[in-house]
Design an enzyme around this catalytic site. Structure first.
Site, PDB file in Angstrom:
ATOM      1  N   SER A 143       0.858  -1.188   0.000  1.00 15.29           N
ATOM      2  CA  SER A 143       0.000   0.000   0.000  1.00 15.29           C
ATOM      3  C   SER A 143       0.891   1.234   0.000  1.00 15.29           C
ATOM      4  O   SER A 143       2.093   1.141   0.298  1.00 15.29           O
ATOM      5  CB  SER A 143      -0.852  -0.015   1.268  1.00 15.29           C
ATOM      6  OG  SER A 143      -1.482   1.241   1.466  1.00 15.29           O
ATOM      7  N   TYR A 156      -3.062  -0.528  10.115  1.00 16.56           N
ATOM      8  CA  TYR A 156      -2.968  -0.803   8.679  1.00 16.56           C
ATOM      9  C   TYR A 156      -1.567  -0.448   8.168  1.00 16.56           C
ATOM     10  O   TYR A 156      -0.936  -1.217   7.432  1.00 16.56           O
ATOM     11  CB  TYR A 156      -4.050  -0.006   7.949  1.00 16.56           C
ATOM     12  CG  TYR A 156      -4.150  -0.289   6.473  1.00 16.56           C
ATOM     13  CD1 TYR A 156      -4.878  -1.376   6.000  1.00 16.56           C
ATOM     14  CD2 TYR A 156      -3.527   0.532   5.542  1.00 16.56           C
ATOM     15  CE1 TYR A 156      -4.985  -1.632   4.641  1.00 16.56           C
ATOM     16  CE2 TYR A 156      -3.630   0.285   4.180  1.00 16.56           C
ATOM     17  CZ  TYR A 156      -4.359  -0.802   3.722  1.00 16.56           C
ATOM     18  OH  TYR A 156      -4.456  -1.046   2.374  1.00 16.56           O
TER      19      TYR A 156
HETATM   20  N1  NAD Z   1      -8.550   0.259  -2.094  1.00 15.96           N
HETATM   21  C1  NAD Z   1      -7.397   0.881  -1.896  1.00 15.96           C
HETATM   22  O1  NAD Z   1      -7.310   2.098  -2.074  1.00 15.96           O
HETATM   23  C2  NAD Z   1      -6.186   0.127  -1.490  1.00 15.96           C
HETATM   24  C3  NAD Z   1      -4.997   0.847  -1.369  1.00 15.96           C
HETATM   25  C4  NAD Z   1      -3.846   0.176  -0.987  1.00 15.96           C
HETATM   26  C5  NAD Z   1      -3.890  -1.171  -0.747  1.00 15.96           C
HETATM   27  N2  NAD Z   1      -5.051  -1.842  -0.867  1.00 15.96           N
HETATM   28  C6  NAD Z   1      -5.012  -3.276  -0.593  1.00 15.96           C
HETATM   29  O2  NAD Z   1      -5.552  -3.988  -1.684  1.00 15.96           O
HETATM   30  C7  NAD Z   1      -6.193  -5.170  -1.213  1.00 15.96           C
HETATM   31  C8  NAD Z   1      -7.621  -5.214  -1.720  1.00 15.96           C
HETATM   32  O3  NAD Z   1      -8.303  -4.079  -1.249  1.00 15.96           O
HETATM   33  P1  NAD Z   1      -9.763  -3.655  -1.732  1.00 15.96           P
HETATM   34  O4  NAD Z   1      -9.787  -2.179  -1.748  1.00 15.96           O
HETATM   35  O5  NAD Z   1     -10.159  -4.414  -2.938  1.00 15.96           O
HETATM   36  O6  NAD Z   1     -10.619  -4.129  -0.470  1.00 15.96           O
HETATM   37  P2  NAD Z   1     -12.122  -4.646  -0.360  1.00 15.96           P
HETATM   38  O7  NAD Z   1     -12.511  -4.396   1.061  1.00 15.96           O
HETATM   39  O8  NAD Z   1     -12.968  -4.093  -1.451  1.00 15.96           O
HETATM   40  O9  NAD Z   1     -11.934  -6.207  -0.609  1.00 15.96           O
HETATM   41  C9  NAD Z   1     -11.149  -6.970   0.265  1.00 15.96           C
HETATM   42  C10 NAD Z   1     -11.327  -8.432  -0.066  1.00 15.96           C
HETATM   43  O10 NAD Z   1     -10.626  -9.188   0.926  1.00 15.96           O
HETATM   44  C11 NAD Z   1     -11.509 -10.183   1.428  1.00 15.96           C
HETATM   45  N3  NAD Z   1     -11.174 -10.521   2.801  1.00 15.96           N
HETATM   46  C12 NAD Z   1     -11.056  -9.676   3.857  1.00 15.96           C
HETATM   47  N4  NAD Z   1     -10.786 -10.389   4.967  1.00 15.96           N
HETATM   48  C13 NAD Z   1     -10.747 -11.688   4.602  1.00 15.96           C
HETATM   49  C14 NAD Z   1     -10.517 -12.887   5.306  1.00 15.96           C
HETATM   50  N5  NAD Z   1     -10.323 -12.894   6.626  1.00 15.96           N
HETATM   51  N6  NAD Z   1     -10.534 -14.059   4.620  1.00 15.96           N
HETATM   52  C15 NAD Z   1     -10.780 -14.068   3.282  1.00 15.96           C
HETATM   53  N7  NAD Z   1     -10.998 -12.959   2.570  1.00 15.96           N
HETATM   54  C16 NAD Z   1     -10.990 -11.785   3.227  1.00 15.96           C
HETATM   55  C17 NAD Z   1     -12.895  -9.558   1.308  1.00 15.96           C
HETATM   56  O11 NAD Z   1     -13.876 -10.550   1.340  1.00 15.96           O
HETATM   57  C18 NAD Z   1     -12.775  -8.860  -0.041  1.00 15.96           C
HETATM   58  O12 NAD Z   1     -12.992  -9.788  -1.084  1.00 15.96           O
HETATM   59  C19 NAD Z   1      -6.083  -5.119   0.325  1.00 15.96           C
HETATM   60  O13 NAD Z   1      -4.963  -5.860   0.741  1.00 15.96           O
HETATM   61  C20 NAD Z   1      -5.857  -3.660   0.594  1.00 15.96           C
HETATM   62  O14 NAD Z   1      -5.208  -3.441   1.806  1.00 15.96           O
HETATM   63  C21 NAD Z   1      -6.208  -1.229  -1.238  1.00 15.96           C
END
Ligand code: NAD
Length: 251
Positions: A143, A156
């Site tokens: 991230s 986080y």
């Molecule tokens: N959205 C952003 O701006 C952003 C920025 C930096 C990093 N990220 C990272 O990208 C990744 C995806 O983020 P996103 O925005 O798509 O999030 P989101 O919340 O839309 O989706 C997260 C996914 O992870 C799954 N998940 C969460 N906990 C779980 C568990 N215990 N077991 C199985 N599945 C689980 C959820 O069901 C979902 O499918 C994450 O690691 C997040 O930290 C996102």
């Protein structure tokens, strides 16, 4: 046609592949021929249908990655349903927001367990079979908060800092054994995880003004870098974190 980016007959696991960035990453990998197992807390037959449209094999497995003692069992399930694993995308992640001064210990433990402990364990368990076969590609979701501290998200930031660092540690040990371990670091992406930020008029305006590309990112923006790190094109890339952030880190 031979392509450096072709993933035909490769098997990929995408955690959290049911929605958000994970779903688009899974669709991107399927587009270039990879068979896919998506791991999420509930099964997602509708995503499986979308993936199958690319002519690949796709399965959905309901599993909570926080159950670290069951990760070996998860590997077995994937091997039974899909076969050996060539590519692991550790995408599933969670967020909790509170001012640091009152951040609940329980939320700290929850975020660290899913984002850091579970990801390290999945790298170990899936990495073991990759090392035995002398081939594998692991892509961890870092991230911007692997680099920066953020506001109201100390757990986080700590967890994503850990992911970027242990990715380098694993790469140092596994690079000569045919296993690539790298990260992608999304910037501010329009997904469920950022709903609170997008609904905050002040913060969302401040964020948008700082993104050189002038827009929030999307799941599709993740696809190119993940395909690169999953494919032969990145065979000599180890322990690196590619930011997909519309230029944010350069400001
Ligand atoms: N959205 C952003 O701006 C952003 C920025 C930096 C990093 N990220 C990272 O990208 C990744 C995806 O983020 P996103 O925005 O798509 O999030 P989101 O919340 O839309 O989706 C997260 C996914 O992870 C799954 N998940 C969460 N906990 C779980 C568990 N215990 N077991 C199985 N599945 C689980 C959820 O069901 C979902 O499918 C994450 O690691 C997040 O930290 C996102």
């Amino acid at each position: 046609m031979h392509s450096l980016f072709d993933l035909t007959n490769k098997n990929a696991v995408v955690t959290g592949g049911s929605r958000g960035l994970g779903k688009e990453i899974a669709l991107g990998l399927a587009q270039v021929g990879a068979n896919i197992a998506i791991i999420s807390r509930q099964e997602s037959p509708e995503v499986v249908e979308e993936l199958e449209k690319f002519g690949v094999k796709a399965v959905s497995i309901a599993f909570d990655i926080g159950e670290i003692s069951e990760h070996k069992q998860l590997l077995k399930m994937v091997e039974e349903k899909l076969g050996h694993v060539d590519i692991l995308v550790n995408n599933a992640g969670v967020q909790k927001r509170h001012p640091a001064v009152e951040f609940p210990q329980q939320d700290w433990d929850y975020v660290m367990n899913i984002n850091a402990n579970a990801v390290f364990s999945l790298c170990q368990v899936f990495g073991q079979q990759m090392l035995q076969r002398g081939y594998g590609k692991i892509i961890n979701l870092a991230s911007l908060l692997s680099f920066q501290g953020g506001l109201t998200v100390p757990a986080y930031a700590a967890s994503k800092g850990a992911v970027m660092q242990f990715t380098k540690s694993l790469a140092n040990e596994w690079a000569a054994k045919g296993v690539n371990v790298n990260c992608v670091a999304p910037g501010y992406m329009a997904t469920d995880m950022n709903e609170a930020l997008m609904n905050d008029d002040v913060r969302s305006k401040q964020i948008l003004e700082r993104i050189p590309a002038g827009r929030w990112g999307t799941g599709q923006d993740m696809q190119g870098a993940v395909i690169f790190l999953a494919s032969q094109a990145s065979d000599y890339v180890h322990g690196f974190t590619i930011a997909i952030d519309g230029g944010w880190l350069g400001r």
